[in-house]
Motif scaffolding. Structure first.
Motif, mmCIF file in Angstrom:
data_model
loop_
_atom_site.group_PDB
_atom_site.id
_atom_site.type_symbol
_atom_site.label_atom_id
_atom_site.label_comp_id
_atom_site.label_asym_id
_atom_site.label_seq_id
_atom_site.Cartn_x
_atom_site.Cartn_y
_atom_site.Cartn_z
ATOM 1 N N PHE A 104 0.814 -1.216 0.000
ATOM 2 C CA PHE A 104 0.000 0.000 0.000
ATOM 3 C C PHE A 104 0.850 1.270 0.000
ATOM 4 C CE2 PHE A 104 -3.179 -3.035 1.486
ATOM 5 C CZ PHE A 104 -4.328 -2.598 0.832
ATOM 6 N N ALA A 105 2.170 1.111 -0.048
ATOM 7 C CA ALA A 105 3.096 2.259 -0.084
ATOM 8 C C ALA A 105 2.798 3.257 1.029
ATOM 9 C CB ALA A 105 3.033 2.942 -1.445
ATOM 10 N N VAL A 106 2.690 2.748 2.271
ATOM 11 C CA VAL A 106 2.407 3.616 3.418
ATOM 12 C C VAL A 106 3.636 4.489 3.697
ATOM 13 C CG1 VAL A 106 1.777 3.701 5.861
ATOM 14 C CG2 VAL A 106 0.901 1.863 4.409
ATOM 15 N N PRO A 107 3.479 5.820 3.735
ATOM 16 C CA PRO A 107 4.625 6.688 4.069
ATOM 17 C C PRO A 107 5.211 6.300 5.422
ATOM 18 C CG PRO A 107 2.790 7.988 3.247
ATOM 19 C CD PRO A 107 2.273 6.594 3.440
ATOM 20 N N ARG A 108 6.530 6.296 5.534
ATOM 21 C CA ARG A 108 7.199 5.841 6.752
ATOM 22 C C ARG A 108 6.727 6.607 7.989
ATOM 23 N NH1 ARG A 108 11.624 2.834 8.238
ATOM 24 N NH2 ARG A 108 12.725 3.533 10.101
ATOM 25 N N LYS A 109 6.433 7.903 7.842
ATOM 26 C CA LYS A 109 6.048 8.699 8.998
ATOM 27 C C LYS A 109 4.675 8.330 9.546
ATOM 28 C CE LYS A 109 4.439 12.570 6.102
ATOM 29 N NZ LYS A 109 4.647 14.001 5.806
ATOM 30 N N TYR A 110 3.877 7.575 8.756
ATOM 31 C CA TYR A 110 2.560 7.135 9.236
ATOM 32 C C TYR A 110 2.548 5.658 9.625
ATOM 33 C CZ TYR A 110 0.881 11.500 7.183
ATOM 34 O OH TYR A 110 0.700 12.821 6.874
ATOM 35 N N GLN A 111 3.653 4.959 9.421
ATOM 36 C CA GLN A 111 3.658 3.519 9.661
ATOM 37 C C GLN A 111 3.465 3.161 11.125
ATOM 38 O OE1 GLN A 111 7.154 1.774 7.889
ATOM 39 N NE2 GLN A 111 6.520 2.269 5.799
ATOM 40 N N HIS A 112 4.023 3.980 12.044
ATOM 41 C CA HIS A 112 3.869 3.628 13.461
ATOM 42 C C HIS A 112 2.425 3.776 13.924
ATOM 43 C CE1 HIS A 112 3.914 7.930 14.657
ATOM 44 N NE2 HIS A 112 4.818 8.064 13.739
ATOM 45 N N GLU A 113 1.646 4.672 13.274
ATOM 46 C CA GLU A 113 0.225 4.795 13.612
ATOM 47 C C GLU A 113 -0.540 3.565 13.135
ATOM 48 O OE1 GLU A 113 -1.599 8.451 12.516
ATOM 49 O OE2 GLU A 113 0.134 9.677 13.030
ATOM 50 N N VAL A 114 -0.221 3.101 11.934
ATOM 51 C CA VAL A 114 -0.855 1.886 11.412
ATOM 52 C C VAL A 114 -0.543 0.704 12.320
ATOM 53 C CG1 VAL A 114 -0.908 0.265 9.482
ATOM 54 C CG2 VAL A 114 -0.792 2.720 9.032
ATOM 55 N N LEU A 115 0.703 0.597 12.746
ATOM 56 C CA LEU A 115 1.110 -0.499 13.624
ATOM 57 C C LEU A 115 0.397 -0.433 14.967
ATOM 58 C CD1 LEU A 115 4.921 -0.530 12.837
ATOM 59 C CD2 LEU A 115 3.319 -2.383 12.363
ATOM 60 N N LEU A 116 0.200 0.781 15.494
ATOM 61 C CA LEU A 116 -0.504 0.925 16.770
ATOM 62 C C LEU A 116 -1.924 0.384 16.659
ATOM 63 C CD1 LEU A 116 -0.720 1.989 19.668
ATOM 64 C CD2 LEU A 116 -1.452 4.178 18.715
ATOM 65 N N VAL A 117 -2.619 0.754 15.590
ATOM 66 C CA VAL A 117 -3.977 0.245 15.374
ATOM 67 C C VAL A 117 -3.948 -1.271 15.221
ATOM 68 C CG1 VAL A 117 -5.979 0.288 13.836
ATOM 69 C CG2 VAL A 117 -4.757 2.407 14.329
ATOM 70 N N GLY A 118 -2.951 -1.773 14.492
ATOM 71 C CA GLY A 118 -2.829 -3.217 14.315
ATOM 72 C C GLY A 118 -2.626 -3.943 15.628
ATOM 73 N N ILE A 119 -1.826 -3.365 16.529
ATOM 74 C CA ILE A 119 -1.571 -3.982 17.826
ATOM 75 C C ILE A 119 -2.828 -3.991 18.683
ATOM 76 C CG2 ILE A 119 -0.325 -3.685 20.011
ATOM 77 C CD1 ILE A 119 2.029 -2.649 18.289
ATOM 78 N N VAL A 120 -3.562 -2.889 18.669
ATOM 79 C CA VAL A 120 -4.813 -2.817 19.441
ATOM 80 C C VAL A 120 -5.805 -3.866 18.934
ATOM 81 C CG1 VAL A 120 -6.815 -1.390 19.989
ATOM 82 C CG2 VAL A 120 -4.523 -0.397 20.061
ATOM 83 N N ILE A 121 -5.926 -3.977 17.597
ATOM 84 C CA ILE A 121 -6.810 -4.994 17.025
ATOM 85 C C ILE A 121 -6.351 -6.389 17.425
ATOM 86 C CG2 ILE A 121 -7.635 -6.037 14.873
ATOM 87 C CD1 ILE A 121 -7.435 -3.287 13.573
ATOM 88 N N ALA A 122 -5.032 -6.620 17.385
ATOM 89 C CA ALA A 122 -4.482 -7.929 17.749
ATOM 90 C C ALA A 122 -4.782 -8.270 19.207
ATOM 91 C CB ALA A 122 -2.973 -7.950 17.500
ATOM 92 N N LEU A 123 -4.634 -7.281 20.096
ATOM 93 C CA LEU A 123 -4.934 -7.516 21.516
ATOM 94 C C LEU A 123 -6.397 -7.882 21.720
ATOM 95 C CD1 LEU A 123 -2.866 -4.652 23.201
ATOM 96 C CD2 LEU A 123 -2.569 -7.102 23.576
ATOM 97 N N ILE A 124 -7.291 -7.188 21.020
ATOM 98 C CA ILE A 124 -8.728 -7.467 21.136
ATOM 99 C C ILE A 124 -9.034 -8.870 20.603
ATOM 100 C CG2 ILE A 124 -11.027 -6.805 20.339
ATOM 101 C CD1 ILE A 124 -10.001 -3.893 20.290
ATOM 102 N N MET A 125 -8.483 -9.185 19.422
ATOM 103 C CA MET A 125 -8.702 -10.507 18.817
ATOM 104 C C MET A 125 -8.231 -11.614 19.753
ATOM 105 S SD MET A 125 -9.911 -10.296 15.599
ATOM 106 C CE MET A 125 -10.003 -9.130 14.230
ATOM 107 N N ARG A 126 -7.033 -11.448 20.298
ATOM 108 C CA ARG A 126 -6.485 -12.470 21.169
ATOM 109 C C ARG A 126 -7.272 -12.582 22.469
ATOM 110 N NH1 ARG A 126 -2.930 -11.543 17.532
ATOM 111 N NH2 ARG A 126 -1.057 -12.800 17.188
ATOM 112 N N GLY A 127 -7.752 -11.443 22.974
ATOM 113 C CA GLY A 127 -8.581 -11.473 24.174
ATOM 114 C C GLY A 127 -9.828 -12.309 23.966
ATOM 115 N N VAL A 128 -10.474 -12.122 22.824
ATOM 116 C CA VAL A 128 -11.682 -12.896 22.493
ATOM 117 C C VAL A 128 -11.347 -14.379 22.368
ATOM 118 C CG1 VAL A 128 -13.456 -13.284 20.746
ATOM 119 C CG2 VAL A 128 -12.835 -10.949 21.380
ATOM 120 N N PHE A 129 -10.254 -14.683 21.660
ATOM 121 C CA PHE A 129 -9.877 -16.079 21.458
ATOM 122 C C PHE A 129 -9.426 -16.743 22.753
ATOM 123 C CE2 PHE A 129 -10.074 -15.059 17.035
ATOM 124 C CZ PHE A 129 -10.269 -16.264 16.374
#
Length: 338
Positions: free
Chosen positions: A99-124
């Motif tokens: 998706f050619a995410v600009p490097r300066k926005y990548q840590h925000e994408v990763l933060l959202v990904g981590i939050v989603i991962a925590l929620i998913m794992r909590g449910v599982f």
């Protein structure tokens, strides 16, 4: 372990506090004019050490209050989930490259990904704990799933699976495009934007959708893996959470090493098979079949040893290839000069 409610609340509250501090220090210091800044290697290294240090301190606390068995199960789970998180990072890297995410926005994408991962794992974790409490035969299914996952990891690695996958044209991405138009360019970190009187989705939202779907698939693999090491929901949750908390810092630290970890998939596959066999043996033992069980100490030793050997072998292979490249360059330059 019989964990009181206040310990659960204190643990979750402490993790939220760590994330808030992380956000306040890492994501806040930029001006409105300049926008978000890029995440540097030195900054990533310090934060990665910080999160690993916290995870180790927590494990030592478990050893002090709960004993060696509890601490051993936590560390085995943490190492397994941390190892699997490296595989997560590789796929995240491919997604953000696609998706050619600009490097300066990548840590925000990763933060959202981590939050989603925590929620998913909590449910599982909740679902997995209920299934294990209901009937021990679920260990057969979990063990078979892990062995199948190991075979799939090796198959995808040999065939180059994820590298050739088009993350911009997945089923989830097509469903989003079906209902909303997608802009060609990024509009900062915004998920949607209004253009010509119509609401459009930005590529930033598409990236988050892709990472969310990926998190779901990884949760299906990782939760059975850690339940093969400990059936304590508190240890399962904390090992997962501490493995995920420092994930975005680890991403920037390992971004330049992604291609050099050539044997990481083989190491993960071996660990998956090992834990799968361990779960099947445990299920047989629960059904009064006289089979040996794999203890926590052996599990911790095998997981640690496999990951150390995998990483060292990968770096040695990478160094050897770089050395061959340098020799070929010198030969080429020598023949040219003649």
């Amino acid at each position: 372990m019989d964990i009181p409610l206040w310990v659960w609340l204190a643990t979750i509250g402490g993790m939220i506090a760590i994330l808030v501090i992380d956000l306040a220090i890492v994501d806040h210091p930029w001006s409105k004019k300049s926008g978000p800044r890029e995440f540097g290697m030195k900054q990533a290294a310090w934060w990665a050490v910080f999160y690993i240090g916290i995870a180790i301190l927590f494990g030592l606390g478990l050893w002090y209050f709960g004993g060696t068995t509890v601490a051993g199960e936590y560390f085995a789970g943490f190492l397994t989930e941390k190892s699997l998180s490296v595989d997560n990072l590789f796929v995240f890297y491919l997604i953000m490259s696609a998706f050619a995410v600009p490097r300066k926005y990548q840590h925000e994408v990763l933060l959202v990904g981590i939050v989603i991962a925590l929620i998913m794992r909590g449910v599982f974790i909740v679902i997995g704990a209920q299934m294990i409490n209901a009937f021990s035969e679920v260990f057969y299914a979990f063990g078979a799933l892990l062995i199948y996952t190991a075979v799939k990891i090796v198959h995808d690695h040999v065939k180059g699976g994820d590298e050739d996958k088009d993350f911009t044209d997945t089923f989830a991405a097509r469903m989003v495009r079906k209902f909303w138009p997608v802009t060609e360019d990024y509009h900062g970190a915004r998920l949607t934007v209004k253009l010509n009187g119509r609401r459009h989705v930005t590529p930033m939202l598409m990236v988050i959708v892709a990472i969310g779907v990926t998190d779901l698939m990884f949760a299906v693999d990782s939760i059975p893996a850690i339940f093969g090491l400990t059936q304590d929901p508190y240890l399962v949750f904390t090992a997962n959470a501490f493995a995920l908390l420092g994930l975005r810092q680890l991403y920037f630290l390992l971004a330049g090493l992604m291609d050099r970890l050539a044997y990481i998939s083989w190491g993960l596959a071996f660990i998956m098979v090992f834990i799968g066999v361990k779960m099947i043996l445990h299920a047989l033992h629960e059904n009064h079949v006289p089979v040996p069980e794999i203890g926590t100490g052996l599990s911790l030793g095998v997981i640690t040893g496999v990951m150390v050997i995998t990483v060292v072998a990968s770096l040695m292979r990478s160094r050897g290839r770089l050395g061959d490249g340098d020799k070929s360059k010198s030969v080429t330059s020598g023949s040219t000069s003649e």
